[in-house]
Motif scaffolding. Structure first.
Motif, PDB file in Angstrom:
ATOM      1  N   TYR A 164       0.703  -1.334   0.089  1.00 10.06           N
ATOM      2  CA  TYR A 164       0.075  -0.048   0.100  1.00 10.06           C
ATOM      3  C   TYR A 164       0.705   1.224  -0.160  1.00 10.06           C
ATOM      4  CZ  TYR A 164      -3.403  -3.434   1.753  1.00 10.06           C
ATOM      5  OH  TYR A 164      -4.244  -4.255   1.680  1.00 10.06           O
ATOM      6  N   ILE A 341      -6.860   2.245  -3.817  1.00 10.14           N
ATOM      7  CA  ILE A 341      -5.670   2.356  -2.857  1.00 10.14           C
ATOM      8  C   ILE A 341      -4.625   3.004  -3.445  1.00 10.14           C
ATOM      9  CG2 ILE A 341      -4.750   0.227  -2.314  1.00 10.14           C
ATOM     10  CD1 ILE A 341      -5.799   2.918   0.386  1.00 10.14           C
ATOM     11  N   LYS A 350     -10.294   7.275  -2.760  1.00 10.49           N
ATOM     12  CA  LYS A 350      -9.095   6.822  -1.923  1.00 10.49           C
ATOM     13  C   LYS A 350      -9.563   6.672  -0.458  1.00 10.49           C
ATOM     14  CE  LYS A 350      -6.896   9.676   0.321  1.00 10.49           C
ATOM     15  NZ  LYS A 350      -6.053  10.764   0.428  1.00 10.49           N
ATOM     16  N   ARG A 354      -9.473   2.962   1.469  1.00  7.73           N
ATOM     17  CA  ARG A 354      -8.463   2.907   2.978  1.00  7.73           C
ATOM     18  C   ARG A 354      -9.445   2.417   3.707  1.00  7.73           C
ATOM     19  NH1 ARG A 354      -7.437   5.415   7.395  1.00  7.73           N
ATOM     20  NH2 ARG A 354      -5.200   5.422   8.176  1.00  7.73           N
ATOM     21  N   LEU A 777      -1.947   0.218   7.117  1.00  8.19           N
ATOM     22  CA  LEU A 777      -2.491   1.125   6.779  1.00  8.19           C
ATOM     23  C   LEU A 777      -3.215   1.969   8.278  1.00  8.19           C
ATOM     24  CD1 LEU A 777      -4.522   0.655   3.385  1.00  8.19           C
ATOM     25  CD2 LEU A 777      -2.677   2.189   3.771  1.00  8.19           C
TER      26      LEU A 777
END
Length: 828
Positions: A164, A341, A350, A354, A777
């Motif tokens: 990511y 992502i 986005k 996420r 994340l």
């Protein structure tokens, strides 16, 4: 500037001759080989599809650096270029033109003000890309680039899909030139009014590229700077100019910056458009751009281009979460989340992506915790302990105080657990002085009166001895033996303890890591109590539990951690909180002082000592460091003894002293034979001197808030007003803000929450705990809401499907993630 069709034959001939002559960068009639290729690739054919156009433009940059390449890299570039040209030449012009026409029709913008030219989709049709395919097999990656990507641990398509971005830059918002404001990241579209590229008159190794763009609202000058001889050659500079002829439509993205020359874009990314409504094909212009963690030799565009090549395989990902669960929590599908992502069309996409992927990180972590706790509860424990009996009744009679409501509530939780055949695994959190030890003693007595033994393990000898002293006082009244086992215990005494443990004569053993040695064997261990459990490693805690047959486990900490952190680190534990202090505990006056106010601190210490009280002075180091401007314990002890407090006895305590030396220093202070003790953080836990009323902490900004709160808890344990003085030389606003939290609050749970927000969970916990630092994340500070719904979802799934037999994809994902995230280690 674009051309209808390049001179394929001339290009291929130049490459062939260069190869035949040994890759020496041949000099032609007008240009060197590298300059000629740089110029040719500076003019991409209009018929190229987006992915080919990007590679074409990359070639220009590569040949600009060709003179500096070693032989091997020159050979590789020439071979790569010949293959690429052959592939492009053999492509069907008709199909390419048709595809280009369809793309432009799909993304054409009708706004005459050119406010928002849409970017073309980055993902091209890449037939045959599979999740487990090696990156080296992808045409846009190849063997050479895959070698660099391997430095990041990226070997397969699956690896890079789940690599990511660490951040995104939003260039998706297009504005007119007159609307530019410093500090924003934007995209502008304008017509080239002037373009120049030249070597600086003051520094011939510095090349300056400038382009002036104008739209209907104004104009802006964009500059880029290139340092090095490779950029000063005439061919490269002319190639740059030829890409942006007057009248060309250009899209430019970057951070708006205001300088003495006016508004501009910092390090602008630019792309030539065929017309004002044309699609933008660049990976970094006019869109939300991903920013990846990199390493030496791995460029950002290398990772981005590899991600783009791998993205078609995202469609093959099977979503382990059922549709009902996704819909219930408003979650995006997994393939869609992976795509968005990396290269989201906008910020909303986005954030939705996420949120889904953060949910997954928390969900599988909680699922694993719940399944582990379920497995623990299914094991038959040998100890079913009686919550009532003569020992507990006698203990309540000898206690000089009544339990607080919070203590009684937590005690009820513990006693209910002890009656179950499933082993207890409970964490008790309580602020400094909240009375955790008393609650633990009652649990220990429940084990003893039921015919079992108990063990209490502490991380340091100081704390173990403190517990032993307190327990001896209580157990003597109950006519029960208790022993202390540490690294300092004499051999003869150690043998005696081992013998009494094995026969069952010794019901309770208090100690440090010495408890987990092979020779320590209990006759019938029913309860394990671990104090300040976060200071022990995973294996150490597990070894103590293995001294019995599934004993109950009670862990304690005086370092409260926020609920989100507790769920993440101790998700397989039942957590109880003693959130109430005993009556009569006075508020500790806490003050932040600067170096100029040091005399005020010393005056306060003198006044307290004259009245019969004592003081701690805590420092972060043992000996003076040349690198750090902080006071050391050894140097400060000498200075204070000789210059500041010559009329008082000043003791010294630090971690490098022997156990005997530590005992002597603590006993002298406890007996008021030394009025001041200069110490490192070894006194953070375990030293209980009610007569001490002043805590002076030097270089307080170097400690975490929770640690400062723990140190502060060494005073205020008696009936006299106590003081904590935080001495800080730092002038930063952050340091002052952190220390102000201590000034304003005595609540350990609030302080722990602030500590996590200011320093992050990794520093709050220390490095021994696994898992938290590995979340890709998720943020325990920012994503508390997602953690809570992930825990809720995991509980619902386990309630309906304890072994995940109805969710095979979820079970497979859990096994993969849990082994990778936790390393297979038992956290608690």
């Amino acid at each position: 500037m674009e051309t209808e069709s390049p001179d394929w034959l001339r290009l291929q001939k130049a490459l062939a001759v260069e190869a035949e002559r040994g890759f020496t960068d041949l000099m032609g009639k007008q240009y060197r080989f590298s300059e000629f290729l740089c110029l040719e690739f500076g003019k991409p054919p209009a018929t190229l599809i987006p992915i080919e156009r990007r590679r074409w433009q990359e070639m220009a940059n590569k040949f600009a650096r060709y003179p500096d390449f070693p032989l091997e890299e020159r050979q590789h570039l020439v071979a790569e270029t010949r293959r690429f040209l052959h592939q492009v030449q053999q492509s069907s012009n008709k199909q390419i033109q048709e595809q280009t026409r369809e793309n432009r029709e799909q993304y054409t913008i009708e706004n005459p003000n050119y406010k928002a030219p849409l970017t073309a989709p980055l993902v091209q049709s890449n037939v045959g890309v599979s999740l487990d395919q090696q990156l080296s097999h992808l045409p846009d990656v190849g063997v050479r680039k895959s070698g660099y990507l391997a430095k990041l641990g990226l070997q397969t398509v699956r690896d890079i899909l789940f690599y990511y971005p660490r951040d995104h830059i939003d260039y998706a918002r297009q504005v007119n030139i007159c609307e530019l404001e410093a500090g924003e990241t934007v995209t502008v579209v304008g017509t080239v009014k002037r373009c120049t590229c030249f070597s600086s008159p003051k520094n011939q190794k510095l090349t300056i590229f400038q382009v002036v763009l104008k739209d209907r609202t104004g104009q802006i000058t964009l500059s880029r700077f290139f340092a090095g001889n490779r950029y000063s050659n005439r061919g490269w500079q002319e190639g740059q100019k030829s890409r942006y002829p007057v009248g060309t439509i250009v899209a430019a993205s970057g951070l708006v910056k205001k300088s003495q020359y006016g508004i501009t874009l910092e390090e602008p990314q630019m792309e030539v458009l065929a017309h004002p409504g044309d699609t933008i094909d660049s990976m970094s212009i006019g869109r939300v751009v991903p920013v990846y963690a990199l390493t030496e030799g791995v460029a950002a565009d290398m990772v981005r281009s590899a991600v783009i090549a791998a993205l078609p395989a995202a469609k093959q990902l099977k979503d382990p979460l059922p549709a009902a669960l996704r819909d219930g929590y408003g979650l995006m599908k997994l393939p869609e989340a992976i795509a968005n992502i990396h290269f989201p069309p906008d910020s909303a996409a986005k954030e939705a992506a996420r949120r889904r992927l953060v949910f997954d990180e928390f969900f599988y972590l909680q699922l694993g915790f719940l399944m582990r706790r379920q497995a623990q509860r299914q094991k038959q424990a040998s100890a079913i302990l009686a919550p009532r009996g003569k020992l507990i009744e006698q203990f309540h009679k000898v206690l000089p105080f009544k339990l607080t409501n919070a203590q009684q509530r937590v005690l009820n939780d513990i006693l209910n657990d002890l009656q179950s055949s499933s082993p207890m695994n409970r964490l008790v959190q309580g602020d400094v002085g909240s009375g955790k030890t008393v609650v633990a003693v009652i649990a220990i007595l429940a084990a003893i009166q039921s015919g079992y033994q108990a063990a209490l393990m502490a991380p340091t000898e100081v704390l173990a001895e403190q517990h032993y002293r307190k327990l001896v006082g209580w157990f003597n009244l109950l006519h029960l033996p208790v022993e202390l086992l540490t690294g300092s215990t004499k051999t003869a005494k150690r043998r005696e303890i081992h013998s009494q443990l094995e026969t069952g004569e010794l019901p309770l053993l208090v100690g440090t890591h010495a408890l987990i040695q092979d020779k320590v064997n209990f006759h019938k261990l029913g309860l394990v109590v671990i104090d300040e459990q976060h200071r022990f490693g995973v294996e150490q805690r597990a070894l103590l539990q293995q001294k019995g047959e599934q004993p109950h486990v009670l862990t304690m900490t005086a370092t409260p951690i926020p609920r989100t952190l507790a769920l993440t680190v101790h998700g397989d534990l039942d957590v109880s909180q003693i959130d109430e202090l005993p009556p009569g505990r006075q508020t500790i006056h806490t003050t932040v002082l600067t170096g100029r106010e040091r005399t005020n601190a010393y005056d306060l210490i003198r006044r307290e000592i004259v009245q019969g009280r004592q003081a701690y002075i805590v420092l972060p180091l043992i000996e003076e460091s040349e690198k750090l401007d902080v006071r050391s314990a050894v140097e400060e002890h000498q200075r204070l003894s000789e210059s500041i407090f010559p009329q008082f006895q000043v003791g010294l305590l630090h971690g490098r002293m022997t156990s005997a030396e530590k005992d002597e220093a603590i006993n002298l202070f406890r007996d008021n034979q030394t009025q001041i003790i200069v110490s490192t953080t070894v006194i953070e836990v375990g030293v209980d001197v009610p007569n001490a009323t002043v805590m002076l902490i030097e270089n307080a900004e170097r400690f975490g808030l929770s640690q400062l709160h723990q140190l502060r808890g060494r005073v205020g344990r008696g009936s006299h007003q106590s003081y904590c003085l935080l001495m800080s030389s730092s002038k930063t606003a952050d340091a002052r803000y952190r220390l102000n939290v201590l000034e304003q609050s005595q609540d350990g749970f609030f302080i722990a929450e602030m500590d996590m927000r200011l320093r992050g969970p990794g520093q709050v916990l220390g490095t021994r705990q696994s898992g938290v630092q590995d979340l890709a994340l998720a943020s325990l500070v920012e994503d508390q809401e997602v953690l809570n719904i992930a825990r809720d979802a995991a509980e619902k799934v386990i309630l309906q499907d304890k072994k995940l037999e109805q969710h095979p994809l979820m079970k497979a994902a859990l096994d993969y993630r849990y082994q990778r995230l936790m390393g297979g280690a038992i956290l608690t």
